[in-house]
Motif scaffolding. Structure first.
Motif, short mmCIF file in Angstrom:
data_model
loop_
_atom_site.label_atom_id
_atom_site.label_comp_id
_atom_site.label_asym_id
_atom_site.label_seq_id
_atom_site.Cartn_x
_atom_site.Cartn_y
_atom_site.Cartn_z
N ARG A 22 53.60 40.84 49.81
CA ARG A 22 54.25 39.61 49.36
C ARG A 22 53.24 38.51 49.12
NH1 ARG A 22 58.81 38.71 53.80
NH2 ARG A 22 59.05 36.70 52.72
N VAL A 23 52.25 38.41 50.00
CA VAL A 23 51.20 37.41 49.84
C VAL A 23 50.39 37.68 48.58
CG1 VAL A 23 49.01 36.55 50.79
CG2 VAL A 23 51.01 36.80 52.28
N LEU A 24 50.04 38.94 48.33
CA LEU A 24 49.25 39.27 47.14
C LEU A 24 50.03 39.00 45.86
CD1 LEU A 24 47.51 42.58 48.29
CD2 LEU A 24 46.45 40.35 47.93
N GLU A 25 51.31 39.33 45.85
CA GLU A 25 52.13 39.08 44.66
C GLU A 25 52.30 37.58 44.44
OE1 GLU A 25 53.80 40.31 41.26
OE2 GLU A 25 52.89 41.62 42.77
N LEU A 64 41.09 36.55 50.19
CA LEU A 64 42.35 36.65 49.45
C LEU A 64 42.08 36.83 47.96
CD1 LEU A 64 45.40 36.52 49.14
CD2 LEU A 64 45.23 34.01 49.14
N TYR A 65 41.15 36.04 47.42
CA TYR A 65 40.83 36.15 46.00
C TYR A 65 40.34 37.54 45.65
CZ TYR A 65 41.15 31.05 45.54
OH TYR A 65 41.59 29.76 45.50
N GLU A 66 39.45 38.08 46.48
CA GLU A 66 38.92 39.41 46.19
C GLU A 66 40.01 40.47 46.27
OE1 GLU A 66 35.41 42.54 47.54
OE2 GLU A 66 35.51 40.55 48.46
N ALA A 67 40.91 40.34 47.25
CA ALA A 67 42.00 41.31 47.39
C ALA A 67 42.93 41.28 46.19
CB ALA A 67 42.78 41.04 48.68
N VAL A 68 43.25 40.07 45.71
CA VAL A 68 44.10 39.95 44.52
C VAL A 68 43.42 40.57 43.31
CG1 VAL A 68 45.15 38.31 42.90
CG2 VAL A 68 45.29 37.88 45.36
N TYR A 69 42.14 40.28 43.17
CA TYR A 69 41.37 40.79 42.03
C TYR A 69 41.34 42.32 42.04
CZ TYR A 69 37.36 41.35 38.87
OH TYR A 69 36.54 41.70 37.84
N ARG A 70 41.01 42.90 43.18
CA ARG A 70 40.94 44.37 43.28
C ARG A 70 42.31 44.99 43.03
NH1 ARG A 70 36.41 46.75 45.44
NH2 ARG A 70 34.80 45.33 46.22
N ARG A 71 43.35 44.37 43.54
CA ARG A 71 44.71 44.90 43.35
C ARG A 71 45.08 44.90 41.88
NH1 ARG A 71 49.95 42.23 43.61
NH2 ARG A 71 51.58 43.61 44.43
N GLU A 72 44.72 43.81 41.16
CA GLU A 72 45.02 43.74 39.74
C GLU A 72 44.28 44.84 38.96
OE1 GLU A 72 46.94 40.91 37.80
OE2 GLU A 72 47.82 41.70 39.63
N TYR A 127 32.48 47.79 40.17
CA TYR A 127 33.76 48.46 40.39
C TYR A 127 34.76 48.11 39.29
CZ TYR A 127 38.56 48.44 42.16
OH TYR A 127 39.91 48.56 42.28
N SER A 128 34.92 46.81 39.01
CA SER A 128 35.92 46.38 38.04
C SER A 128 35.55 46.82 36.63
CB SER A 128 36.11 44.86 38.09
OG SER A 128 34.90 44.20 37.81
N PHE A 129 34.27 46.68 36.27
CA PHE A 129 33.85 47.08 34.93
C PHE A 129 34.07 48.57 34.72
CE2 PHE A 129 30.78 48.44 31.71
CZ PHE A 129 31.05 47.54 30.70
N ASP A 130 33.71 49.38 35.71
CA ASP A 130 33.86 50.83 35.60
C ASP A 130 35.33 51.23 35.52
OD1 ASP A 130 32.79 53.68 35.88
OD2 ASP A 130 34.09 53.56 37.63
N ARG A 131 36.16 50.63 36.38
CA ARG A 131 37.59 51.00 36.42
C ARG A 131 38.28 50.63 35.12
NH1 ARG A 131 41.57 53.69 37.24
NH2 ARG A 131 43.06 53.49 38.95
#
Length: 213
Positions: A22-25, A64-72, A127-131
Motif C-alpha cells: 500500500r505504501v509503494l502504490e 522508499l524512492y529506491e523501492a518504488v523505482y525498482r518495483r516500477e 539493473y534498470s537499464f538491463d531490465r
C-alpha cells in the motif's frame, strides 16, 4: 516451549506485506503528481497508514524512492512478458511504451533523491537499464519477426527515444504530449507494404493567364 524456526520467525506477517504494498502504490501516485505535496507524510496519508508504519518499512526517504523505482522497473518487465501473447505485436510494443510514460512521471517526482541513491550505487542504473532494454528487446524482436516493424533499430535506440520524448517536456500536462509523440514514433517504425512508394507530389496546376498587362 520449543522455539520457532528462523525461517518462520523471519517471514513477514500478511498485514505487514499488505502495508508495504500500500505504501509503494501510494508513493507511486504521490510522486507522479509531484509538487509540494510529494512528501512522505502525504504518502502515509494516501496509503492509510501512520508515518511510523512507513518508516518501519522504509527507514529513509532514499530507501522508499529506491523501492518504488525498482518495483516500477520490475512491473514493466513483467508487462513485457505478458504482452508477448498479445495478438498484435505493434500494439503490444505501443502499449508497453505508453506504460513507461507513467514510470517516467513517477521518476520525475523523485529525481533528486534518486540521484543521491544512484550516486552510491551504479548497480541501480545497470539493473534498470538491463531490465528495460531486455523488455523492449523481446517486444521489438517479435514485431520484427512478424515483419511489421523495421529491423534497423535496436532496443537501446527505442529506449533512448522514449527517454528523450519524456524529458523534453516539463510543463504540466507533458504526459499528453509524450503519448502523442510515442504514437507518431511507433507508427514511423512500421514496415511499409511491399511495393508502396512515397506519395507522388501533386501535379502543378498550369498558371492561369494574368488579367494584368
Amino acid at each position: 516451549m520449543a522455539g520457532r524456526s528462523p525461517e518462520i520467525a523471519r517471514k513477514p506477517r500478511a498485514d505487514a506485506v499488505r502495508n508495504r504494498e500500500r505504501v509503494l502504490e501510494a508513493a507511486k501516485a504521490v510522486f507522479s503528481a509531484g509538487g509540494s505535496e510529494a512528501s512522505l507524510e502525504a504518502v502515509a496519508r494516501h496509503a492509510g497508514v501512520g508515518i511510523g508504519t512507513l518508516y518501519r518499512h522504509f527507514p529513509t526517504r532514499e530507501a522508499l524512492y529506491e523501492a518504488v523505482y525498482r518495483r516500477e522497473v520490475e512491473q514493466l518487465g513483467d508487462l513485457a512478458e505478458q504482452l508477448q501473447c498479445a495478438p498484435e505485436p505493434v500494439e503490444a510494443l505501443r502499449r508497453w511504451l505508453r506504460a513507461n510514460v507513467q514510470f517516467v512521471a513517477t521518476k520525475k517526482g523523485m529525481v533528486a533523491a534518486l540521484a543521491l541513491v544512484a550516486a552510491g550505487s551504479s548497480e541501480l542504473h545497470a539493473y534498470s537499464f538491463d531490465r528495460l532494454t531486455r523488455a523492449i528487446g523481446t517486444l521489438l524482436a517479435r514485431a520484427v519477426a512478424a515483419g511489421v516493424i523495421r529491423n534497423d533499430i535496436s532496443a537501446e535506440d527505442v529506449l533512448r527515444a522514449l527517454i528523450g520524448m519524456c524529458y523534453m517536456h516539463d510543463q504540466p500536462g507533458w504526459q499528453t504530449t509524450a503519448l502523442r509523440l510515442l504514437d507518431v514514433f511507433v507508427d514511423g517504425l512500421r514496415v511499409q507494404p511491399t511495393g508502396a512508394s512515397a506519395a507522388k507530389p501533386a501535379k502543378k496546376a498550369r498558371p492561369k493567364p494574368s488579367r494584368w498587362p
